[in-house]
Design an enzyme around this catalytic site. Structure first.
Site, PDB file in Angstrom:
ATOM      1  N   VAL A 217       0.968  -0.728   0.168  1.00  0.00           N
ATOM      2  CA  VAL A 217       0.374   0.044   0.169  1.00  0.00           C
ATOM      3  C   VAL A 217       0.774   1.140   0.392  1.00  0.00           C
ATOM      4  O   VAL A 217       0.634   1.916  -0.753  1.00  0.00           O
ATOM      5  CB  VAL A 217      -0.346   0.272   1.121  1.00  0.00           C
ATOM      6  CG1 VAL A 217      -1.624   1.297   1.333  1.00  0.00           C
ATOM      7  CG2 VAL A 217      -1.787  -1.007   0.824  1.00  0.00           C
ATOM      8  N   ASP A 218       1.740   0.970   0.530  1.00  0.00           N
ATOM      9  CA  ASP A 218       3.160   2.434   0.781  1.00  0.00           C
ATOM     10  C   ASP A 218       3.873   2.415  -0.504  1.00  0.00           C
ATOM     11  O   ASP A 218       3.844   3.556  -0.912  1.00  0.00           O
ATOM     12  CB  ASP A 218       4.419   2.384   1.322  1.00  0.00           C
ATOM     13  CG  ASP A 218       3.818   2.664   3.008  1.00  0.00           C
ATOM     14  OD1 ASP A 218       2.128   3.022   3.137  1.00  0.00           O
ATOM     15  OD2 ASP A 218       4.491   1.981   3.981  1.00  0.00           O
ATOM     16  N   ILE A 219       4.102   1.601  -1.462  1.00  0.00           N
ATOM     17  CA  ILE A 219       4.607   1.487  -2.793  1.00  0.00           C
ATOM     18  C   ILE A 219       3.779   2.705  -3.913  1.00  0.00           C
ATOM     19  O   ILE A 219       3.368   3.091  -4.008  1.00  0.00           O
ATOM     20  CB  ILE A 219       4.699   0.162  -3.176  1.00  0.00           C
ATOM     21  CG1 ILE A 219       5.926  -0.432  -1.831  1.00  0.00           C
ATOM     22  CG2 ILE A 219       5.206  -0.067  -4.746  1.00  0.00           C
ATOM     23  CD1 ILE A 219       7.251   0.463  -2.336  1.00  0.00           C
TER      24      ILE A 219
ATOM     25  N   GLY B 264       3.135   5.692  -2.910  1.00  0.00           N
ATOM     26  CA  GLY B 264       4.023   6.391  -3.915  1.00  0.00           C
ATOM     27  C   GLY B 264       4.105   6.995  -4.952  1.00  0.00           C
ATOM     28  O   GLY B 264       4.072   7.949  -5.732  1.00  0.00           O
TER      29      GLY B 264
END
Length: 394
Positions: A180-182, A185
């Site tokens: 989810v972070d990737i 980003g």
């Protein structure tokens, strides 16, 4: 020498951990001058998220975590204490010169410092200001902290990931990287580029409100469409596909392999290689909708066949027949794979403290403005003096 796509763009990165730094690294890879503002003495949280630690040039462990390296190349580090009036004033000076500001503080967290969107827009109307939070700038959860693992659960991904309820080891699973972070980003980078296009056309900057939960829900893709169309919540299916059969892992004589059969022609080719051409004409299996309906009958038959040969034997035979398949590689096998080697997906960047650091290459291949690996992930405050000179003339 080729120029880079974003040469001349100035990015002030107030973010830390992964989602924001992933976006700023991507902008840096594309040529932007990214200045990473870090806490004096400590820096980005991920600097201490070890082990493993990056070895020094002499081969002894440093106190620099490998985690930090994955999202912080092509940036310059400056240490500024934003809790002090002097630090806040300096960040405002830098923001006045910036094209982009990235931040991932809690909603309203920067307002008390005069570093929120409204405050910096007054100094720099052309500024593109991207805020990354767990839940966005409004709504009942807006002030909650958001973390990748939490969002994978709340956003439905873990309800789709893991073995089916009737299988041994059943239960929800997170993805093995902070996906989810990737993805956030990547969406942040896309939003920044779109806002810059608008800014270049109109002279006006804008605020980008990006939430991890929004990204996770958007990325549910066909599973969300399946639910919204049918009203039936999809269940965990292990490595199986809800809409395509066979499209999952299968046991072999010495391990496992993946079959990714996307159409009836490929299925017929597989059946011929497996020595069961009759499966391709069986009305229960001849079409994908029929195979989905009779999944419980077909999959055991396929598994009885696939265990008769090794993974390598299957892959060689199926590739010759044009049937999509592949092994399930560990990371040592990934980075030794001939295709990965041919594409240069591992890069080594010179580093003043470590000699060099191994990193994963940017996958974007631009023919006219290729990615350049200019600056290794920096040591804390490595470029403080240079940044003040370059951006503020001090």
């Amino acid at each position: 020498m080729n120029t880079t796509a974003l040469q001349g763009l100035k990015v002030l990165d107030l973010s830390r951990v992964l989602a924001g730094p992933w976006a700023s690294q991507l902008l840096g890879d594309l040529g932007a001058d990214v200045v990473k503002v870090e806490r004096p003495g400590a820096g980005d949280d991920t600097r201490s998220w070890g082990p493993p630690w990056v070895p020094t040039a002499e081969g002894t462990p440093s106190r620099q975590a490998a985690y930090f390296q994955c999202a912080n190349r092509n940036k310059r580090s400056i240490a500024i204490d934003m809790a002090t009036p002097e630090g806040q004033a300096l960040i405002r000076e830098l923001a006045a010169q910036a094209d982009v500001v990235l931040e991932n503080f809690k909603v309203g967290g920067l307002k008390a410092y005069g570093l929120d969107w409204e405050s910096l827009k007054a100094l720099n109307p052309r500024l593109v200001y991207c805020s990354i939070t767990g839940f966005g700038q409004e709504g009942p959860y807006a002030h909650r902290a958001g973390y990748d693992f939490l969002i994978q659960g709340m956003g439905g991904l873990m309800s789709l990931t893991g073995r089916a309820d009737h299988e041994e080891g059943a239960g929800p699973q997170k993805v093995g990287v902070a996906l989810v972070d990737i993805m956030t980003g990547l969406y942040a980078t896309i939003g920044v580029l779109a806002a810059l296009r608008h800014r270049d056309a109109t002279g006006e900057g804008q605020h980008i409100d990006l939430a991890l939960l929004d990204v996770q829900v958007a990325a549910l893709a066909n599973q969300a469409a399946n639910y919204l169309t049918s009203g039936v919540a999809p269940k965990r299916m292990g490595n199986a596909h809800p809409n395509i059969v066979p499209y999952q892992d299968f046991p072999t004589a010495d391990g496992d392999m993946i079959l990714a059969i996307g159409n009836d022609g490929q299925f017929a080719k597989f059946c011929a290689v497996a020595g069961h051409p009759e499966w391709a004409t069986d009305e229960r299996f001849a079409t994908n909708p029929a195979r989905v309906a009779h999944r419980a009958v077909l999959i055991p038959l396929l598994r009885q066949a696939t265990v008769m040969r090794s993974t390598a034997e299957w892959i060689a035979a199926l590739e010759d027949a044009g049937v999509p398949c592949g092994p399930i590689n560990r990371l040592n096998e990934v980075f030794a794979d001939p295709q990965v080697l041919a594409r240069g997906l591992k890069v080594d960047m010179p580093h003043p403290q470590f000699g060099s650091v191994p990193l994963v290459a940017n996958p974007i291949r631009l023919s006219a403005t290729p990615v350049q690996y200019r600056v290794a992930p920096p040591t804390l405050d490595e470029h403080g003096t240079a940044v003040l000179q370059d951006w503020l003339g001090r």
